[in-house]
Design an enzyme around this catalytic site. Structure first.
Site, short mmCIF file in Angstrom:
data_model
loop_
_atom_site.label_atom_id
_atom_site.label_comp_id
_atom_site.label_asym_id
_atom_site.label_seq_id
_atom_site.Cartn_x
_atom_site.Cartn_y
_atom_site.Cartn_z
N LYS A 600 29.14 45.84 39.68
CA LYS A 600 29.94 44.77 40.29
C LYS A 600 28.99 43.87 41.06
O LYS A 600 27.80 44.20 41.20
CB LYS A 600 31.02 45.33 41.21
N LYS A 606 31.05 45.94 49.34
CA LYS A 606 31.23 46.85 48.21
C LYS A 606 30.35 48.10 48.34
O LYS A 606 30.48 49.06 47.60
CB LYS A 606 30.90 46.14 46.90
N THR A 711 39.13 45.37 39.54
CA THR A 711 39.72 45.49 38.21
C THR A 711 38.86 46.37 37.31
O THR A 711 39.36 46.95 36.35
CB THR A 711 39.89 44.10 37.55
N LYS A 715 39.40 49.49 34.29
CA LYS A 715 38.73 49.56 32.98
C LYS A 715 38.09 50.93 32.76
O LYS A 715 38.19 51.52 31.68
CB LYS A 715 37.67 48.46 32.87
C1 GLS Z 1 38.32 39.01 44.02
C2 GLS Z 1 38.42 40.37 44.72
O1 GLS Z 1 37.29 40.60 45.47
C3 GLS Z 1 38.68 41.54 43.76
O2 GLS Z 1 38.96 42.69 44.50
C4 GLS Z 1 39.86 41.22 42.85
O3 GLS Z 1 40.04 42.26 41.91
C5 GLS Z 1 39.60 39.90 42.14
C6 GLS Z 1 40.77 39.50 41.27
O4 GLS Z 1 41.94 39.46 42.00
O5 GLS Z 1 39.41 38.85 43.10
N1 GLS Z 1 38.34 37.96 45.00
C7 GLS Z 1 37.26 37.15 44.87
O6 GLS Z 1 37.04 36.15 45.56
N2 GLS Z 1 36.46 37.61 43.91
C8 GLS Z 1 37.01 38.71 43.35
O7 GLS Z 1 36.55 39.33 42.43
#
Ligand code: GLS
Length: 871
Positions: A600, A606, A711, A715
């Site tokens: 990620k 994180k 997400t 997966k």
């Molecule tokens: C994000 C969140 O950080 C994620 O947790 C989330 O899954 C995603 C989709 O809703 O949105 N918000 C963001 O600004 N970037 C992301 O990936």
């Protein structure tokens, strides 16, 4: 009468129309034809790239047949449509998905073999369309797939960036290096330039109120640029319905400025053209659009307005073709704002309705607040978008007037209260705080901007007010939602608390995110998909559209023969990953080990740091073991992948630490048979498709309350990988579905976080005392066990000092959770049962379920299948 054949004979026309390829021969003919004509190449020297292009053009023709039928059908039926406005669409590759959704994968495989190529080689030629940073952009891509598959009339709107997310390289020292991603260089067969669909977009200039009390104004002067449409076909799975994603490219309005040219100012003449093109040239590489990194980026504001203005103009034009009164607009269009990036659409629609359509303010506001829907994707305070008022005033003078008008319209009496809510001085996040960050992590541009601001407004007081986009999005929308239960609750109780009071709780909902099982199971894990189809004894088109059907796998967890097949597939997926690593990085990795994966964006919240500190802890534990003791431990390979925002210094240091720890561990003869560590560079959708099916355990270990949903957690679980995580985001709902006995939870809970942070600041306890195991790990880094210790000081200090993300609080329970994972893995049969049960219970996380919730509870949109016989 509109869609009569234009001239000539209907029969002749119909005869000439292409149909979707049906036989292998249709496909090979079309392929050969494209080689000959579209590519102007000879078959005898066709390379794999050329073969990919011919394959893509053949598939594209098939998509276009369905796409045209869908347009025709919708133009006739004029259903309500939803529009998904997203600044990011992280599509990845298209060909394999197109073939799957068309139902032509097998026939293409055959045909291509007959032509002397292999489908696998051809698929590998495609470059990812990486017009996104991470979860938010990939979610948009999954939602497009599900909208088309659910036969919903949903159109996407975004930007056609010339450069997608940067390519990541890792230097020998372990530093992240960024290179541009010119993804369009090889031509993009998946887009249709629509040079005839263009809109003019204005910036700067001046807005003069009419002075007649109507609130109307005339906005003129400034810069005008052209938005040109590029359409990308979005095929539904096992349906004809093929939706559209429209991406805008910016172009100068006039090729170049003839006046300057005639005056002998050639450079000036070209400059205006450059400044227009710059608008869609590059995707901003920040996840969690943090104001720390964006502050004052005029170009980003221009991107946002350019895209929302062009999209709205297009949506309105389509509506006007229906000949309905403007009051009916919300009955024909629902516009979903994916995060706050498209929030300017709210004042923009007000501007159009008031200045161009001559509506009263009340009427206009009524239409606006019935049209828009806003999804929030983060509650991290530093990630909430804010734009300095002077900047908005400069770039979009009319919109700034309207924003002020919204404020006074809503609460004429309470204006000061709301004023504080919509706009705020930078001082609320103290200037010193921003400045501290700046000194270490800002790029040159930003520093100059802030210095200029500081000069103009010394100290905290008097800093320019900022427009808070989340607040504007909220008041201008019909409904607001978060992306997982916990997150939606945090939206209601923290960042939008005041608005819940003003507007009522009913406005605030939740739609838990989802993922498309087509890409994230069938395509990326074909063997598992085949096994599932065989086992459930239903066609794959049934369970891939109704993912709850996976529950039928539950009884097979007790079937030893089935478990054996399940495990064998995981093993082959590990070998596939090992093969990838061998061919791309030249590294040999073991396949007889547990695969532990964290992939990620690299971000403090994180907590990749927690993971790497845990790896070091394991390494030293192994070093202390006797040979006999080591024989009993679980062999493990740990994978990291992810990009850091180019200006995010601490995140980049984290990568450096991982790479240097890997160097030491992988070379240590005492331990290398039991623990290996890899940082895989240039994380992408395509790399995720190889990593996820190979994982035994994946880590989703954000500080509680910080990861809105996540997400990739879905997966991994869908592919039978177990989850190690905190009680955060969608992890919670995954555990609810699969059962807590099948996930590994650890760490403090959300309600505790604030108090712990307070204690760190006001009652700090030395790490040695609070968490000796962690202290030992930190000391090993600080004493140079992984190279020059001074480099890591700033990273270690984030833990030693305020430890905002609670590493010191969660480390012990994290290590305990890792030990539970090891223990569980030693019982192979039990582990496989957990894996099967996890996959079986993932039905809820299909993006089909999520998109249907939006359609029903938000947009009031109905499925609208394209019939077999439209023509
Ligand atoms: C994000 C969140 O950080 C994620 O947790 C989330 O899954 C995603 C989709 O809703 O949105 N918000 C963001 O600004 N970037 C992301 O990936």
């Amino acid at each position: 009468g509109k869609d009569k054949w234009p001239l000539g004979e209907e029969k002749v026309w119909k005869n000439g129309m292409r149909a979707v390829d049906e036989t292998v021969e249709d496909i090979t003919k079309s392929f050969a034809n494209h080689v000959q004509t579209s590519l102007a190449r000879q078959p005898y020297n066709l390379d794999t790239l050329g073969a990919y292009q011919a394959t893509a053009l053949t598939a594209r023709d098939d998509l276009l047949v369905n796409w045209n039928k869908t347009q025709l059908h919708y133009n006739r039926k004029a259903p309500k449509r939803a529009y998904y406005l997203s600044l990011e669409f992280l599509m990845g590759r298209t060909l394999d998905n197109a073939l799957l959704n068309l139902g032509l994968k097998d026939k293409f495989t055959d045909g291509i073999k007959k032509l002397g190529f292999s489908i696998e080689d051809i698929l590998e030629q495609e470059r990812d369309a990486a017009l996104g940073n991470g979860g938010l952009g990939r979610l948009a891509a999954c939602y497009l797939d599900s909208s088309a598959s659910q036969e919903l009339p949903v159109w996407g709107y975004g930007l056609r960036y010339k450069y997608g997310i940067f390519q990541q390289y890792i230097s020998p020292e372990g530093n992240q290096l960024e290179a541009p991603d010119p993804w369009l260089d090889n031509q993009n067969p998946w887009e249709l330039p629509r040079l005839d669909v263009t809109y003019e977009v204005r910036f700067y200039g001046h807005a003069d109120r009419m002075g007649d009390g109507s609130g109307r104004a005339v906005w003129q002067g400034g810069q005008e640029v052209l938005a040109v449409a590029y359409d990308v076909m979005v095929p539904g799975y096992a349906t004809k319905n093929t939706n559209n994603l429209r991406l805008w490219e910016s172009k100068p309005k006039r090729g170049f400025d003839l006046n300057s040219f005639n005056a002998g100012n050639y450079e000036g003449a070209v400059e205006s053209s450059n400044s227009a093109q710059a608008i869609t040239s590059v995707l901003y590489p920040n996840d969690h659009t943090s104001c720390k990194f964006h502050i004052g980026k005029e170009l980003r504001l221009k991107q946002q307005y350019f895209w929302t203005a062009a999209s709205l103009a297009d949506i309105l034009r389509r509506f006007k073709n229906l000949g309905k009164p403007i009051d009916d607009f919300p009955d024909y269009a629902a516009i979903q704002l994916n995060d706050t990036h498209p929030t300017l659409a709210i004042p923009e629609l007000m501007r159009i309705l008031i200045d161009d359509e001559d509506l009263t303010w009340d009427k206009a506001w009524g239409i606006v607040t019935n049209t828009f829907f806003y999804t929030n994707h983060t509650v991290l305070p530093e990630a909430l978008e804010k734009w300095p008022v002077p900047l908005v005033e400069h770039v979009l003078p009319r919109h700034m007037q309207i924003i002020y008008d919204i404020v006074s319209y809503l609460h004429p009496i309470n204006m000061p209260v709301i004023n504080v809510c919509l706009t705020e001085p930078v001082g609320v996040i103290s200037f010193a705080f921003i400045c501290d960050e700046l000194l270490i992590s800002m790029s040159g541009d930003d520093r100059f901007f802030l210095q200029a601001v500081e000069k103009k407004f010394p100290g905290d007081q008097g800093m320019p007010k900022q427009v808070r986009m989340a607040h504007l999005a909220c008041i201008g929308s019909r409904k607001v939602n978060g992306v997982a239960e916990l997150h939606s609750e945090l939206v209601r109780t923290t960042i939008l608390k005041d608005f819940v009071e003003f507007e009522g709780i009913e406005k605030f909902g939740n739609v838990t995110n989802g993922i498309t099982p087509r890409r994230w199971l069938d395509q990326c894990n074909p063997e598992l998909s085949t096994l599932i189809t065989k086992t459930l004894k239903i066609d794959n088109s049934v369970w891939l559209k109704d993912l709850y059907k996976l529950e039928g796998l539950l009884p097979f967890a007790e079937d030893a023969a089935f478990r054996k097949q399940w495990a064998a597939i995981k093993q082959r997926n590990k070998e596939r990953l090992a093969h990838y690593v061998r061919t791309t990085l030249g590294l040999e990795i073991r396949t007889d080990a547990m695969y532990d994966v964290q992939i990620k964006r690299i971000h403090e919240y994180k907590r990749q740091t927690l993971n790497i500190l845990g790896v070091i802890h394991r390494y030293f534990a192994l070093k202390k073991m006797s040979a006999a003791e080591k024989k009993k431990v679980n062999r493990k390979v740990v994978f990291f992948a992810g990009k850091a925002a180019p200006a995010y210094y601490i995140a980049k240091l984290t990568i450096r630490l991982v790479v240097n720890v890997a160097r030491v561990i992988n070379a240590d003869p005492d331990t290398k048979d039991y623990l290996q560590l890899y940082f895989l560079p240039d994380y992408s959708v395509s790399l995720a498709e190889v990593l996820i099916p190979a994982s035994d355990i994946s880590q989703h270990i954000s500080t509680a309350g910080t990861e809105a949903s996540g997400t990739s957690n879905m997966k991994f679980c869908l592919n039978g990988g177990l989850l190690l995580g905190t009680v955060d985001g969608a992890n919670i709902e995954i555990a609810e579905e699969v059962g807590e006995q099948n996930v590994f939870f650890f760490g403090h809970l959300t309600p505790a976080v604030e108090d712990l942070r307070y204690q760190h600041l006001y009652q700090p306890v030395p790490i040695e005392q609070k968490c000796p195991a962690l202290a030992a790990v930190i000391n090993s880094i600080a004493s140079g066990a992984f190279g020059d210790a001074s480099i890591y000081e700033p990273l270690l200090n984030t833990i030693r000092q305020s430890d905002y993300y609670l590493i010191t609080d969660d480390f012990d329970s994290y290590i305990a959770a890792l030990e539970m994972v090891d223990e569980a893995y030693l019982d192979k049969e039990e582990w496989i049962k957990k894996s099967i049960r996890t996959t079986a219970k993932m039905g809820k996380f299909s993006s089909d379920r999520a998109i249907n919730e939006y359609a029903e509870s938000y947009w009031n949109l109905e499925a609208n299948p394209v019939p077999a016989n439209v023509d």
